[in-house]
Write a protein that holds these residues in place. Structure first.
Motif, PDB file in Angstrom:
ATOM      1  N   ARG A  92       0.944  -1.386   0.094  1.00  0.00           N
ATOM      2  CA  ARG A  92      -0.013  -0.023   0.167  1.00  0.00           C
ATOM      3  C   ARG A  92       1.025   1.560  -0.029  1.00  0.00           C
ATOM      4  NH1 ARG A  92      -5.453  -0.119   3.293  1.00  0.00           N
ATOM      5  NH2 ARG A  92      -6.590  -1.879   2.318  1.00  0.00           N
ATOM      6  N   SER A  93       2.102   1.185   0.075  1.00  0.00           N
ATOM      7  CA  SER A  93       3.144   2.305   0.280  1.00  0.00           C
ATOM      8  C   SER A  93       3.201   2.855  -1.274  1.00  0.00           C
ATOM      9  CB  SER A  93       4.161   2.132   1.014  1.00  0.00           C
ATOM     10  OG  SER A  93       5.113   1.325  -0.057  1.00  0.00           O
ATOM     11  N   PRO A  94       3.441   4.184  -1.131  1.00  0.00           N
ATOM     12  CA  PRO A  94       3.702   4.764  -2.539  1.00  0.00           C
ATOM     13  C   PRO A  94       5.267   4.331  -3.115  1.00  0.00           C
ATOM     14  CG  PRO A  94       3.787   6.454  -0.682  1.00  0.00           C
ATOM     15  CD  PRO A  94       3.483   4.986  -0.198  1.00  0.00           C
ATOM     16  N   CYS A  95       5.821   3.509  -2.108  1.00  0.00           N
ATOM     17  CA  CYS A  95       7.352   3.358  -2.704  1.00  0.00           C
ATOM     18  C   CYS A  95       7.346   2.931  -4.013  1.00  0.00           C
ATOM     19  CB  CYS A  95       8.177   2.423  -1.571  1.00  0.00           C
ATOM     20  SG  CYS A  95       8.085   3.138   0.252  1.00  0.00           S
ATOM     21  N   THR A  96       7.943   3.268  -5.114  1.00  0.00           N
ATOM     22  CA  THR A  96       8.153   2.626  -6.484  1.00  0.00           C
ATOM     23  C   THR A  96       8.383   1.242  -6.494  1.00  0.00           C
ATOM     24  OG1 THR A  96       8.571   4.965  -7.153  1.00  0.00           O
ATOM     25  CG2 THR A  96       8.706   3.177  -8.884  1.00  0.00           C
ATOM     26  N   LEU A  97       9.509   0.986  -5.579  1.00  0.00           N
ATOM     27  CA  LEU A  97       9.965  -0.401  -5.538  1.00  0.00           C
ATOM     28  C   LEU A  97       9.867  -1.024  -4.291  1.00  0.00           C
ATOM     29  CD1 LEU A  97      11.498  -2.712  -6.809  1.00  0.00           C
ATOM     30  CD2 LEU A  97      13.797  -1.545  -6.354  1.00  0.00           C
ATOM     31  N   LYS A  98       9.289  -2.181  -4.329  1.00  0.00           N
ATOM     32  CA  LYS A  98       9.041  -3.117  -3.122  1.00  0.00           C
ATOM     33  C   LYS A  98      10.142  -4.398  -3.275  1.00  0.00           C
ATOM     34  CE  LYS A  98       4.878  -0.688  -3.022  1.00  0.00           C
ATOM     35  NZ  LYS A  98       4.403  -0.157  -4.123  1.00  0.00           N
ATOM     36  N   LEU A  99      10.963  -4.443  -2.137  1.00  0.00           N
ATOM     37  CA  LEU A  99      11.789  -5.600  -2.128  1.00  0.00           C
ATOM     38  C   LEU A  99      11.256  -6.680  -1.019  1.00  0.00           C
ATOM     39  CD1 LEU A  99      15.022  -4.018  -2.701  1.00  0.00           C
ATOM     40  CD2 LEU A  99      14.161  -5.363  -4.284  1.00  0.00           C
ATOM     41  N   LEU A 100      10.862  -7.858  -1.283  1.00  0.00           N
ATOM     42  CA  LEU A 100      10.487  -8.672  -0.495  1.00  0.00           C
ATOM     43  C   LEU A 100      11.695  -9.892  -0.138  1.00  0.00           C
ATOM     44  CD1 LEU A 100       7.924  -9.784   1.290  1.00  0.00           C
ATOM     45  CD2 LEU A 100       7.108 -11.142  -0.546  1.00  0.00           C
ATOM     46  N   ALA A 101      11.922  -9.942   1.135  1.00  0.00           N
ATOM     47  CA  ALA A 101      12.717 -11.137   1.341  1.00  0.00           C
ATOM     48  C   ALA A 101      12.213 -12.489   0.887  1.00  0.00           C
ATOM     49  CB  ALA A 101      13.325 -11.148   2.879  1.00  0.00           C
ATOM     50  N   ILE A 102      13.193 -13.447   0.362  1.00  0.00           N
ATOM     51  CA  ILE A 102      12.400 -14.676   0.061  1.00  0.00           C
ATOM     52  C   ILE A 102      11.964 -15.352   1.349  1.00  0.00           C
ATOM     53  CG2 ILE A 102      14.808 -15.967   0.334  1.00  0.00           C
ATOM     54  CD1 ILE A 102      12.097 -16.617  -2.462  1.00  0.00           C
ATOM     55  N   GLU A 103      12.545 -15.121   2.710  1.00  0.00           N
ATOM     56  CA  GLU A 103      11.997 -15.782   3.689  1.00  0.00           C
ATOM     57  C   GLU A 103      10.532 -15.368   4.136  1.00  0.00           C
ATOM     58  OE1 GLU A 103      16.345 -15.958   3.622  1.00  0.00           O
ATOM     59  OE2 GLU A 103      15.037 -14.317   3.331  1.00  0.00           O
ATOM     60  N   ASP A 104      10.364 -13.857   3.748  1.00  0.00           N
ATOM     61  CA  ASP A 104       8.903 -13.687   3.868  1.00  0.00           C
ATOM     62  C   ASP A 104       7.913 -14.196   2.959  1.00  0.00           C
ATOM     63  OD1 ASP A 104       9.142 -12.449   6.415  1.00  0.00           O
ATOM     64  OD2 ASP A 104       8.743 -10.498   5.810  1.00  0.00           O
ATOM     65  N   ALA A 105       8.437 -14.369   1.662  1.00  0.00           N
ATOM     66  CA  ALA A 105       7.884 -14.686   0.528  1.00  0.00           C
ATOM     67  C   ALA A 105       7.244 -16.399   0.832  1.00  0.00           C
ATOM     68  CB  ALA A 105       8.540 -14.874  -0.974  1.00  0.00           C
ATOM     69  N   LEU A 106       8.199 -17.023   1.587  1.00  0.00           N
ATOM     70  CA  LEU A 106       7.995 -18.368   1.815  1.00  0.00           C
ATOM     71  C   LEU A 106       7.097 -18.505   3.315  1.00  0.00           C
ATOM     72  CD1 LEU A 106      11.177 -20.078   0.853  1.00  0.00           C
ATOM     73  CD2 LEU A 106       9.159 -19.689  -0.546  1.00  0.00           C
ATOM     74  N   ALA A 107       6.942 -17.543   4.101  1.00  0.00           N
ATOM     75  CA  ALA A 107       6.695 -17.408   5.296  1.00  0.00           C
ATOM     76  C   ALA A 107       7.106 -18.306   6.283  1.00  0.00           C
ATOM     77  CB  ALA A 107       5.080 -17.701   5.608  1.00  0.00           C
TER      78      ALA A 107
END
Length: 720
Positions: free
Chosen positions: A657-672
């Motif tokens: 939801r942030s206006p940040c143009t780029l979001k970077l998701l750690a693979i650990e959070d992608a896999l929960a």
């Protein structure tokens, strides 16, 4: 892991000391200071060393004379007596003038150019632009007598031809290339992964660029525009127990343990060599482990790489690959050859004396890289040095192929490299380019609320004076090495472009001082190399920062980090709508426990005051859940600590939801998952830089729940 990891234990909220400062000494004490101390402080200030620093509580501290003398000595200025101090002050003025002898300056397009030479207004000056175009310009009026030229309209390294020799002008664009530039202003997302954690066939227990390519290919299909990876700087081939990616031997070359031979050799060839060498069983056993055994896996991988090197020289079926390598060998730069010599010499000296880890502990004749004895050693070990060059060639080829796969999959950026803040003083760069680095000093951090004694990370860095005298060549080389095969870089501890806390060798971290670096010049060069490589720049701007520094980064086109865990006050999280659009949004970093682990409290050890920590975590869970509710992302009763998936999903939607143009998701959070790659402030207590992800890299994102999480950040791209 080295003490560098402790850097991540600094305060992550941006705190700036207020105007109220309590001085260590009053005016009477100032009056009693010896004349030599006044001269010392004057010299330190001129050299860019701050004689004072302010802690987080706003208290002003004076740097001790011993610390100032030690740092000045590292700058080549001796200060033992009043006479030496006065001589050093004069020498400092001469060295400031000597920096102009590098005949190099920087500017921005649209700004007039003041050259480091004297000249008359109205004189005609010939210029050659980097692309080869010749121009004739007329010098402008100058107030200080320095030759002043009209502004450039094209970025690049341009040459000004003068009667007494050429001057290079690095004309930078107004700012770095940004993700918004590459994606026409639209938002996008990427993943972040530790390269060593990624599994792929024949990796022998250490992740390679094969895993990077496989993950990048799949991530691109699912809509990702970037894949940020851990540092791949060269470490120490002869010492596999030193495996922290943030303590490199040099940042100019790569860690060959991450090379993907199958990116170069024909299909099936690598598997055949593994079988012929009898390596298969052990490689498979190590690859199956949940943690990397660096001391076992590294030598095994070296055996495979050396076997491939021998066959490259002998096998008729490898004529194409051999020709490519021979060309690379013929074109190997002096820098690369020096690194290769260091690797072989380091191994030789460790065999002679296991305590000779630092090159200053080698036999004296080998401490000088330009000595006759080093040249003789290189000649006697020519094949081993060729092998080291082969390793760099192979790693570079596989690195480049991984980036190509990411871009061909549709990513706007592709790989984002991680640039460490410094290099190990024992390593290749410090040995081969001794005049460029600060000897006897360690990069660190002053005392703060999280580390009362301060931190010293055991790394050295460039000498600010040496940079100026060399026309910033070492810094430019480092940037280009990091940008060669990627679409972006993350600069660790980016505040180091402006100032660094330096600690004299043998002193405690509290006895350091801030040393200023030529920030504007360095950021101009960063912007220029970003423009030349069409690459984005991310700056790790967590911790204690000078007032206005984040705004300064924004103006430079460097994306700072906004980490969800730290975007809060004592009562709530900052609404995502209020985040900086120019920054990159993250749920976590490699130095933090992933969101699932944070919610579960898996990072809370049974050490001191575990009950108090659990109670604080329960309070923090309530604050986070309440913030999620206010954003309309969740409803109902707060999940129990073991119910982590709803929290991970909500955290991802929060940054989305942030206006940040780029979001970077750690693979650990992608896999929960709860696995934390690195626990700051620990060494052998935790398995830092050793965790491996479950499943092949190309299959990690196949689970429907993982795809749903990524879908919050952007739509799938598909096969096209």
């Amino acid at each position: 892991m080295t003490a560098l990891a402790a850097s991540r234990d600094r305060v992550f909220h941006e705190r700036v000391a207020g105007p109220e400062r309590r001085r260590d000494s009053d005016n009477e004490a100032e009056a009693r200071r010896p004349l030599s101390d006044d001269l010392l402080r004057q010299l330190a200030t001129r050299a860019g060393i701050s004689p004072e620093w302010t802690d987080q509580a706003g208290k002003l501290h004076s740097v001790s004379p011993g610390t100032l003398r030690a740092i000045l000595a590292a700058f080549g200025l001796e200060t033992h007596g009043e006479g030496e101090l006065r001589e050093a002050l004069a020498a400092g003025e001469q060295r400031a003038n000597a920096a102009a002898e590098a005949r190099f300056t920087t500017t921005r397009i649209g700004q007039i150019v003041v050259l480091p030479v004297r000249g008359e207004a109205g004189s005609r000056v010939e210029i050659t632009l980097e692309a080869g175009e010749r121009r004739l310009v007329v010098a402008l009026e100058s107030q200080n007598g320095m030759l002043t030229l009209p502004s450039f309209d094209i970025p690049g390294y341009h040459t000004v031809h003068l009667p007494d020799g050429d001057v290079t002008v690095a004309a930078a664009p107004e700012r770095c290339t940004t993700f918004a530039d590459l994606n026409d202003g639209r938002p996008g997302f990427g993943l972040a992964a530790q390269i060593y954690s990624l599994r792929s066939p024949h990796d022998g227990g250490i992740g390679t660029f094969a895993g990077v390519a496989a993950l990048g290919r799949k991530a691109a299909r699912l809509g990702a525009d970037a894949l940020a990876i851990s540092p791949v700087h060269a470490l120490y081939g002869a010492s596999p127990s030193h495996f922290s990616p943030y303590s490199p031997s040099t940042r100019l070359f790569y860690n060959p343990l991450h090379a993907d031979p199958e990116a170069v050799f024909p299909p099936g060839f690598v598997a055949a060599v593994i079988a012929e060498e009898g390596l298969g069983g052990t490689m498979e056993a190590l690859a199956a482990e949940p943690l990397i055994d660096w001391p076992l896996a590294s030598p095994l991988r070296q055996r495979l790489l050396h076997a491939l090197f021998r066959r490259l020289r002998e096998h008729d079926a490898l004529a194409t690959q051999r020709a490519a390598f021979e060309q690379a060998l013929a074109e190997a730069s002096p820098l690369l050859r020096s690194h290769a010599v260091f690797e072989v010499l380091h191994a030789s000296e460790l065999l002679r004396d296991p305590a000779a880890w630092h090159w200053r502990g080698w036999q004296e004749v080998y401490r000088d890289p330009d000595s006759v004895e080093v040249a003789a050693f290189a000649e006697a070990h020519a094949e081993e040095i060729e092998y080291q060059i082969f390793l760099q060639w192979l790693t570079g080829r596989s690195y480049g192929q991984a980036q190509q796969i990411c871009r061909e999959g549709g990513m706007k950026v592709g790989l984002i490299a991680d640039l460490a803040i410094g290099m190990d003083a024992s390593g290749s760069h410090a040995w081969s380019r001794q005049q460029e680095v600060l000897t006897g000093l360690s990069v660190g951090a002053p005392p703060d609320y999280y580390s009362a004694e301060g931190q010293s990370w055991g790394l050295t860095t460039f000498s600010p004076r040496g940079l100026a005298a060399s026309g910033y060549a070492p810094f430019i080389e480092t940037l280009r090495a990091s940008l060669r095969h990627v679409g972006g870089i993350r600069i660790d501890h980016v505040m180091g472009m402006s100032r660094l806390w330096l600690v004299p060798e043998g002193a405690s971290a509290v006895d350091g001082a801030y040393v200023a670096f030529p920030a504007e010049t360095m950021f101009r060069l960063i912007a220029l190399e970003s423009w030349r490589h069409r690459a984005v720049v991310i700056g790790e701007d967590l911790g204690i920062l000078p007032d206005g520094f984040r705004g300064y980064l924004r103006g430079q086109g460097v994306a700072g980090l906004r980490v969800l865990r730290f975007e809060r006050d004592d009562h709530s999280y900052i609404p995502p709508a209020d985040w900086d659009p120019a920054a990159a949004a993250l749920t976590t970093t490699h130095d933090l426990v992933p969101t699932a682990g944070w919610w579960a409290g898996s990072d809370i050890d049974d050490g001191e005051q575990p009950q108090a920590l659990q109670e604080q975590r329960a309070w923090d869970r309530g604050i986070f859940w309440g913030s999620l509710e206010r954003e309309g992302l969740v409803q109902g009763e707060r999940p129990a600590p073991e119910e982590t998936e709803p929290v991970v999903d909500a955290a991802i939607r929060y940054i989305a939801r942030s206006p940040c143009t780029l979001k970077l998701l750690a693979i650990e959070d992608a896999l929960a998952i709860r696995t934390q790659p690195n626990v700051p402030g620990t060494t052998t207590e935790k398995p830092n830089w050793r965790h491996r992800l479950e499943g092949e890299a190309g299959e990690l994102l196949d689970d429907a729940k993982v795809r749903e999480r990524l879908a919050h950040l952007g739509p799938e791209r598909g096969e096209g």
